[in-house]
Design an enzyme around this catalytic site. Structure first.
Site, mmCIF file in Angstrom:
data_model
loop_
_atom_site.group_PDB
_atom_site.id
_atom_site.type_symbol
_atom_site.label_atom_id
_atom_site.label_comp_id
_atom_site.label_asym_id
_atom_site.label_seq_id
_atom_site.Cartn_x
_atom_site.Cartn_y
_atom_site.Cartn_z
ATOM 1 N N GLU A 4 27.959 4.699 -3.302
ATOM 2 C CA GLU A 4 27.374 6.000 -3.635
ATOM 3 C C GLU A 4 25.919 5.736 -3.934
ATOM 4 O O GLU A 4 25.589 4.943 -4.808
ATOM 5 C CB GLU A 4 28.095 6.632 -4.831
ATOM 6 C CG GLU A 4 27.734 8.102 -5.049
ATOM 7 C CD GLU A 4 26.639 8.281 -6.075
ATOM 8 O OE1 GLU A 4 25.534 8.718 -5.677
ATOM 9 O OE2 GLU A 4 26.874 7.984 -7.249
ATOM 10 N N CYS A 23 22.084 11.043 -9.833
ATOM 11 C CA CYS A 23 22.133 11.160 -8.374
ATOM 12 C C CYS A 23 22.305 12.603 -7.955
ATOM 13 O O CYS A 23 21.921 12.997 -6.854
ATOM 14 C CB CYS A 23 23.297 10.329 -7.825
ATOM 15 S SG CYS A 23 23.239 8.588 -8.269
#
Length: 545
Positions: A295, A329
């Protein structure tokens, strides 16, 4: 084969405490913070259950007060990477042969430790080195980490129970052996979420794998406490080995080892892409094809339709872009506001941002604290200065910064005349939001712009009171975000409700906090046992008329 399947209660999300003035939890975390602030913690590596102190130390300096030393960590060498790999391989047989029930009990106990006796300390540690407010620390290091551990036990239980159908009169028995990967696994974790640092190695270990874990240098203060929790919960020596070593040297050793079997990664896109190339170049060396789960970055959007409610949009932008200084993020980094709402949204943003307090997380009235380190500060200051100088950009709020005491970047809103302006495209990872105002009657054209502007596809939000417009937007942005929010900010995924992950340049979309992720850490073996074994080669069709 896994054996001893017992009922595990359905996991539920850990309740978030409020930390209101006068509350017991507020007093407890403040006391923990003050105690830890006035101590200097010694942070060793942990390999095969042993504390490794090299004497080559680096100080831990809180981002909001970079002259204050709260501890030191011991930096390792190449030999420590080799030792961690060997410890992992040595522990593998006993660990993978431990029953599912006993492995699970360790992680359920870890969850209870995080949510209970360690709660104030893990929150305070996250506040101190990662400069999170108490609310951001609570939803991360206490609640989300406990959720990861509990839900993953539930998901693992469900996976092991998934067995092929066999008719009771078929004369055979089909079953699945969910084996761990063959070799050792490697976890690389980021600074910004203590929960991610806890989840990446434990999700692999839960499925019977042994792990070499390399946390971020900017998260070691809470990572050290995580290791303490894991060990108190009963994790055997060698199952999770925490190393503090040079990134490139570590990569050369780990990805060059024939027993490397899997990577669980959260971090920058560039680093992940380079790792993927390295693994590809070394593919003939490995005993098995490694599993790669990552990720990475995001350039997360908020798309607003002309029917949206202004105050809802303003609140979503403030929380989505500026909580934890935009160092998520999933943080809102670019927004598209229709021309009919712009003046009201602009007024709401400017007025609300004037109310935001910035300073130490120890002061619970502060909404904003410091960015993680000087490198992040300098990068963000450069973009802000560029926006001040560019004729096609305007700063309407914020734009100041100061690193004399801590790495403080004022929440900043840039309005770009060009929808492809640099801060509309590049990931900044800080409290900087860029807005493009589009003609209100160009909704569908702007949806296409949102989809094509960024290489990332992590999170996004769509605001509208028109259900037809929502359907059009949801369809147009189908591949633009792995986590998509309607009339809400693009941050705040909850384990068990919205498992997290994105595609395109944002990663492999294996959804941390879900069964999809745990499937990546097992290698199924299908077993067919024939109960009534044939004793003659012939079939009925061969019989004579």
């Amino acid at each position: 084969m896994e054996k001893g399947f017992y009922h595990v209660p359905q996991a539920i999300n850990e309740p978030i405490k409020g930390y209101a003035p006068g509350s017991a939890e507020r007093a407890e975390v403040q006391a923990a913070y003050d105690k830890m602030w006035n101590e200097t913690l010694n942070i060793p590596m942990v390999i095969n259950g042993k504390r490794i102190e090299t004497g080559k130390t680096m100080r831990v300096l809180p981002p909001h007060d970079h002259q204050h030393n709260v501890g030191s960590f011991h930096f390792g060498e190449a030999k420590h990477v080799h030792e961690a790999i060997q410890a992992s391989l040595d522990a593998k047989e006993a660990w993978e042969n431990m029953s599912w029930a006993n492995r699970s009990a360790i992680f359920l106990k870890a969850a209870d430790l995080v949510a209970g006796p360690y709660r104030a300390r893990i929150n305070a540690a996250t506040m101190i080195q990662q400069s999170k407010t108490i609310f951001q620390a609570e939803i991360d290091s206490a609640c989300e980490l406990a959720d990861f551990l509990r839900f993953n036990v539930q998901y693992a239980t469900e996976i092991y129970a998934e067995q092929p159908y066999t008719h009771s009169h078929s004369g055979l028995w089909n079953r699945v052996d969910y084996r761990p990967l063959e070799g050792f696994t490697f976890a690389i974790t980021p600074f910004n979420f203590t929960a991610i640092a806890g989840n990446l190695p434990t999700s692999m270990a839960m499925m019977g794998n042994t792990v070499v874990w390399k946390p971020s240098l900017s998260q070691l203060y809470s990572a050290h406490l995580l290791m303490e929790i894991f060990e108190e919960a009963g994790i055997p020596p060698g199952v999770i080995n925490m190393i503090i070593t040079d990134p490139q040297e570590t990569a050369d050793i780990v990805f060059g080892h024939p027993d490397f079997a899997g990577l669980h990664y959260t971090g920058s896109t560039t680093v992940f892409q380079n790792i993927w190339k390295t693994i590809g170049n070394n593919i003939t060396k490995y005993r098995t094809y490694p599993r790669i789960v990552g990720e990475t970055g995001g350039k997360d959007f908020v798309m607003v339709h002309r029917t949206a409610k202004v105050q809802q949009v303003v609140t979503a932008l403030i929380r989505g872009a500026f909580e934890f200084q935009g160092q998520k993020c999933s943080a809102a980094s670019r927004a598209y506001i229709p021309s009919n709402l712009w003046e009201a949204v602009k007024t709401g943003l400017v007025n609300t941002m004037a109310e935001l307090n910035m300073g130490s997380p120890r002061d619970f009235e502060n909404f904003i604290t410091a960015v993680i380190h000087e490198g992040a500060f300098d990068k963000l200051a450069k973009y802000i200065d560029q926006a001040k100088a560019d004729s096609n950009a305007e700063i309407i709020a914020g734009g100041n910064y100061d690193k004399s005491k801590g790495y403080f970047i004022e929440p900043t809103v840039i309005v770009a005349k060009d929808p492809k302006y640099v801060t509309m495209e590049e990931e900044l990872f800080g409290p900087v939001l860029t807005i493009y105002v589009y003609p209100e009657d160009e909704y569908e054209e702007t949806l296409k712009l949102v989809d094509e502007t960024s290489p990332y596809a992590l999170t996004g939000a769509l605001f509208s009171e028109d259900r037809y417009a929502l359907e059009v937007g949801e369809r147009a942005l189908r591949n633009a975000a792995g986590n998509f929010y309607i009339n809400d900010k693009p941050t705040g995924a909850v384990v068990g409700q919205q498992p997290f992950g994105g595609a395109r340049a944002s990663g492999t979309n294996d959804k941390a906090g879900s069964k999809q992720n745990l499937y990546r850490w097992v290698s199924p073996r299908l077993i067919k046992e024939t109960l009534l074994t044939p004793e003659h080669y012939g079939y009925p069709f061969l019989a004579k008329d």
